[in-house]
Design a protein around this motif. Structure first.
Motif, PDB file in Angstrom:
ATOM      1  N   GLU A 212       0.818  -1.224   0.000  1.00 37.93           N
ATOM      2  CA  GLU A 212       0.000   0.000   0.000  1.00 37.93           C
ATOM      3  C   GLU A 212       0.848   1.268   0.000  1.00 37.93           C
ATOM      4  N   ASN A 213       2.183   1.114  -0.032  1.00 36.66           N
ATOM      5  CA  ASN A 213       3.056   2.284   0.067  1.00 36.66           C
ATOM      6  C   ASN A 213       3.147   3.076  -1.240  1.00 36.66           C
ATOM      7  N   GLU A 214       3.662   4.306  -1.134  1.00 34.88           N
ATOM      8  CA  GLU A 214       3.794   5.150  -2.317  1.00 34.88           C
ATOM      9  C   GLU A 214       5.239   5.156  -2.824  1.00 34.88           C
ATOM     10  N   VAL A 215       5.387   5.512  -4.092  1.00 35.16           N
ATOM     11  CA  VAL A 215       6.696   5.423  -4.755  1.00 35.16           C
ATOM     12  C   VAL A 215       7.008   6.749  -5.453  1.00 35.16           C
ATOM     13  N   ILE A 216       8.270   7.191  -5.338  1.00 35.77           N
ATOM     14  CA  ILE A 216       8.703   8.384  -6.083  1.00 35.77           C
ATOM     15  C   ILE A 216       9.600   7.935  -7.235  1.00 35.77           C
ATOM     16  N   GLU A 305      15.577  16.424  -3.763  1.00 40.82           N
ATOM     17  CA  GLU A 305      15.303  16.208  -2.344  1.00 40.82           C
ATOM     18  C   GLU A 305      14.166  17.121  -1.868  1.00 40.82           C
ATOM     19  N   VAL A 306      14.217  18.365  -2.283  1.00 42.51           N
ATOM     20  CA  VAL A 306      13.163  19.308  -1.902  1.00 42.51           C
ATOM     21  C   VAL A 306      11.820  18.842  -2.496  1.00 42.51           C
ATOM     22  N   ALA A 307      11.844  18.500  -3.784  1.00 42.01           N
ATOM     23  CA  ALA A 307      10.604  18.093  -4.459  1.00 42.01           C
ATOM     24  C   ALA A 307      10.016  16.841  -3.818  1.00 42.01           C
ATOM     25  N   ALA A 308      10.900  15.903  -3.446  1.00 40.57           N
ATOM     26  CA  ALA A 308      10.428  14.625  -2.914  1.00 40.57           C
ATOM     27  C   ALA A 308       9.681  14.820  -1.593  1.00 40.57           C
ATOM     28  N   LYS A 309       9.996  15.908  -0.888  1.00 37.61           N
ATOM     29  CA  LYS A 309       9.324  16.154   0.401  1.00 37.61           C
ATOM     30  C   LYS A 309       7.827  16.376   0.225  1.00 37.61           C
ATOM     31  N   MET A 310       7.446  16.756  -1.015  1.00 36.35           N
ATOM     32  CA  MET A 310       6.010  16.912  -1.292  1.00 36.35           C
ATOM     33  C   MET A 310       5.273  15.588  -1.137  1.00 36.35           C
ATOM     34  N   PHE A 311       6.023  14.513  -1.300  1.00 34.70           N
ATOM     35  CA  PHE A 311       5.381  13.192  -1.268  1.00 34.70           C
ATOM     36  C   PHE A 311       5.954  12.395  -0.105  1.00 34.70           C
ATOM     37  N   ASN A 312       5.841  12.951   1.086  1.00 35.01           N
ATOM     38  CA  ASN A 312       6.575  12.327   2.184  1.00 35.01           C
ATOM     39  C   ASN A 312       5.929  11.066   2.762  1.00 35.01           C
ATOM     40  N   ASN A 313       4.871  10.605   2.100  1.00 37.35           N
ATOM     41  CA  ASN A 313       4.353   9.284   2.478  1.00 37.35           C
ATOM     42  C   ASN A 313       5.083   8.162   1.744  1.00 37.35           C
ATOM     43  N   SER A 314       5.925   8.575   0.810  1.00 36.46           N
ATOM     44  CA  SER A 314       6.561   7.565  -0.034  1.00 36.46           C
ATOM     45  C   SER A 314       7.618   6.783   0.727  1.00 36.46           C
ATOM     46  N   LYS A 315       7.672   5.500   0.412  1.00 37.98           N
ATOM     47  CA  LYS A 315       8.653   4.637   1.075  1.00 37.98           C
ATOM     48  C   LYS A 315       9.685   4.116   0.074  1.00 37.98           C
ATOM     49  N   TRP A 316       9.413   4.332  -1.222  1.00 33.65           N
ATOM     50  CA  TRP A 316      10.279   3.760  -2.258  1.00 33.65           C
ATOM     51  C   TRP A 316      10.746   4.822  -3.236  1.00 33.65           C
ATOM     52  N   LEU A 317      11.968   4.613  -3.751  1.00 33.03           N
ATOM     53  CA  LEU A 317      12.472   5.442  -4.842  1.00 33.03           C
ATOM     54  C   LEU A 317      12.740   4.510  -6.028  1.00 33.03           C
ATOM     55  N   ALA A 318      12.054   4.767  -7.149  1.00 37.37           N
ATOM     56  CA  ALA A 318      12.225   3.884  -8.309  1.00 37.37           C
ATOM     57  C   ALA A 318      13.360   4.391  -9.180  1.00 37.37           C
ATOM     58  N   LEU A 348      20.817   9.598  -1.977  1.00 40.15           N
ATOM     59  CA  LEU A 348      19.528  10.121  -1.548  1.00 40.15           C
ATOM     60  C   LEU A 348      18.639   9.085  -0.851  1.00 40.15           C
ATOM     61  N   PRO A 349      18.585   7.847  -1.380  1.00 40.86           N
ATOM     62  CA  PRO A 349      17.703   6.859  -0.751  1.00 40.86           C
ATOM     63  C   PRO A 349      18.002   6.697   0.740  1.00 40.86           C
ATOM     64  N   GLU A 350      19.294   6.579   1.093  1.00 39.11           N
ATOM     65  CA  GLU A 350      19.664   6.399   2.507  1.00 39.11           C
ATOM     66  C   GLU A 350      19.248   7.630   3.303  1.00 39.11           C
ATOM     67  N   LYS A 351      19.603   8.794   2.762  1.00 43.86           N
ATOM     68  CA  LYS A 351      19.348  10.032   3.466  1.00 43.86           C
ATOM     69  C   LYS A 351      17.853  10.218   3.760  1.00 43.86           C
ATOM     70  N   MET A 352      17.022   9.847   2.817  1.00 42.38           N
ATOM     71  CA  MET A 352      15.590  10.074   2.986  1.00 42.38           C
ATOM     72  C   MET A 352      14.859   8.838   3.499  1.00 42.38           C
ATOM     73  N   GLY A 353      15.615   7.815   3.815  1.00 40.93           N
ATOM     74  CA  GLY A 353      15.005   6.593   4.329  1.00 40.93           C
ATOM     75  C   GLY A 353      14.111   5.897   3.306  1.00 40.93           C
ATOM     76  N   LEU A 354      14.520   5.960   2.035  1.00 41.86           N
ATOM     77  CA  LEU A 354      13.720   5.315   0.986  1.00 41.86           C
ATOM     78  C   LEU A 354      14.385   4.007   0.550  1.00 41.86           C
ATOM     79  N   GLN A 355      13.542   3.033   0.221  1.00 41.23           N
ATOM     80  CA  GLN A 355      14.087   1.793  -0.333  1.00 41.23           C
ATOM     81  C   GLN A 355      14.127   1.919  -1.851  1.00 41.23           C
TER      82      GLN A 355
END
Ligand code: XMP
Length: 509
Positions: A212-216, A305-318, A348-355
């Motif tokens: 159910e997670n979101e992806v950037i 990084e700034v833009a990705a904060k708009m979608f801070n429910n996201s857990k994944w970076l594709a 970036l993935p590590e920094k933002m806690g994204l898989q």
């Protein structure tokens, strides 16, 4: 799923073997020769291909497998070094040949069964310094050449085959049929690999991974990230958030075209970030190419990084990581020398806690294109030439200014337009214009001009590692040159680059 495992002993052609097998509709994977027995068992291959390699099997440092691969009971095909390894480890003998054999040779078939079914005496590609001088136990000769009395061998009971030549390379006339005989008749593999089946499996896998997670997704506008975005959207719909950063260093109207492509074909909304001011102001006064690359890479990450904060429910970076990048990092050849796209948003993935989500890790570039076509990405887009991450930043030589970028954008657009009109676009691997930091004198009407020089570059290549300059027809060159000089204010001289790689590189910076 049936699959062919290819063990890499360091050949320059290992990836070609995998591509050829996949073109036959059978999934193939490459592993380093050092693979352990438990890894091997986990992969559970249907057949095994041993690649060529630059070593002599009897040398001290020669690559030898870490366990007895010849007792695994699966069909084996050894190519060049692979054949010599079969001989060396099964009681045969390998020696230095009196003459190295490199290039075309005539294969003379002694037995037309199984692996050489439907194969005639024909041209093959040789590249070896060692020769089999004694057959391994239980093997027989099935082909020879004028230079190599033992050119191909088999042991039918153990389903082990070896060829001295390279069936995977284009110059081996019936190479494809030989590989097909191996994977179909000897290994019994059926068709299981094409874009369609990849898409079905990939979608199921993405859905399972992501839940159910979101992806950037960082959408650069290149073929890989575009096809990736379309696939992800199909898999998870609105849970996907695409961010496109206009660096101000794109081709003419590139970002607008990309937005239109997505709006018209895929009903997807993309977050467009206009970063041109950030990029261009940070680049002001910088002329050194590596420094330009660093600034561009860093700016990209900062804005993303700034833009990705708009979608801070996201857990994944594709990310559109491809198979060659994956193999390069595990290959026997050591660290990769290939230039990687700076769009792989480093750190970036590590920094933002994204898989990291990398659905194309198993694909070659042409397979991504096939997936794109299957998903409805238009041909004109899927067949586009590669475009470097730093964009026109490394094609405006010397200092980058908004004005110089605009001059280059216009010249480049005319150049590509003329290439397309001449029907040459798909014959060229990459074509682009370069703006030189050089001015020259000219005369237009009654006036002397003192303006910029533009260089045109077009190359043919397979993977960008080596390239030949493209023999552009004179009449096409003539219309390119006159259109660019007439239509682009700021350019009064056009030259064509006739440098191959090596010794040149494809880009100028
Ligand atoms: P060269 O100039 O090294 O280029 O012969 C080989 C291929 O790589 C591309 N290239 C780059 N791609 N970031 C990229 O993403 C870069 O810094 C970069 N430099 C070169 C080039 O366009 C060609 O396709």
């Amino acid at each position: 799923m049936e699959k062919i495992l290819i063990l890499d002993f360091g050949s320059q052609y290992t990836q070609v073997i995998a591509r050829k097998v996949r073109e036959l509709g059978v999934y193939a994977e490459i592993y380093p020769y050092k693979i352990t027995e438990s890894e091997f068992k986990a992969i559970n291959p249907t057949g095994l291909i041993l690649s060529g390699g630059p070593s002599s099997v009897y040398a001290d440092e020669a690559p030898h497998p870490s366990f007895d691969i010849f007792n695994t009971n699966i069909p084996i095909l050894g190519i060049c070094y692979g054949l010599q390894l079969i001989a060396y480890q099964n009681g045969g003998e390998v020696d230095k040949a009196a003459h190295r054999e490199y290039g075309r040779a005539e294969l003379l078939i002694d037995n037309n069964e199984d692996i050489f079914q439907n194969i005639d005496n024909s041209t093959v590609w040789m590249s070896h310094g060692d020769l089999l001088t004694k057959l391994p136990n239980g093997f027989e000769i099935i082909a020879h050449s004028n230079n190599s009395p033992i050119c191909a061998i088999r042991n039918v009971a153990r389903k082990i085959y070896g060829v001295q030549f390279h069936p995977e390379v284009h110059h081996t006339a019936q190479g494809k049929q030989i590989l097909e005989n191996f994977v179909r008749n000897i290994c019994g593999c059926k068709d299981n690999w094409d874009a369609h089946s990849f898409i079905d499996t990939a979608i199921a896998k993405i859905q399972e991974q992501v839940g159910e997670n979101e992806v950037i997704c960082a959408l650069s506008g290149g073929v890989d990230s575009t096809v990736l975005a379309v696939l992800l959207h199909k898999a998870i719909g609105d849970k996907l958030h695409c961010i496109h950063i206009d660096t101000g260093l794109m081709r003419l109207n590139e970002s607008a075209k990309l937005m239109k492509l997505f709006a018209e074909n895929f009903d997807m909304s993309i977050e467009l970030i206009d970063g041109s001011e950030t990029f261009l102001s940070r680049l002001a006064g910088v002329t050194e190419p590596e420094q330009k690359r660093k600034i561009i890479g860093k700016s990209f990450i900062d804005l993303f990084e700034v833009a990705a904060k708009m979608f801070n429910n996201s857990k994944w970076l594709a990310q559109g990581t491809l198979y060659p990048d994956v193999i390069e990092s595990v290959s026997v050849k050591g660290p990769s020398v290939v230039i990687k796209s700076h769009h792989n948003v480093g750190g970036l993935p590590e920094k933002m806690g994204l898989q990291l989500l990398e659905p194309f890790r198993e694909l070659f570039k042409d397979e991504v294109r096939a997936v794109g076509r299957e998903l409805g990405v238009p041909d004109w887009f899927v067949n586009r030439h590669p475009f470097p991450g730093p964009g026109l930043g490394i094609r405006v030589l010397g200092e980058i200014t908004t004005e110089r970028v605009q001059v280059l954008q216009k010249a480049d657009a005319i150049y590509i337009d003329e290439i397309r009109k001449a029907g040459l676009y798909d014959k060229i691997w990459q074509a682009f214009a370069v703006l030189l930091p050089v001015q020259s004198v000219g005369v237009m009407g009654d006036e002397r001009t003192y303006e910029n020089v533009c260089a045109l570059r077009a190359v043919t290549s397979v993977d960008g590692m080596t390239a030949d300059w493209f023999p552009m027809p004179y009449d096409t060159l003539a219309s390119m040159s006159s259109r660019i000089i007439n239509e682009v204010r700021g350019i009064n001289r056009v030259v064509y680059d006739i440098t191959s790689k090596p010794p040149g590189t494809i880009e100028w910076e």
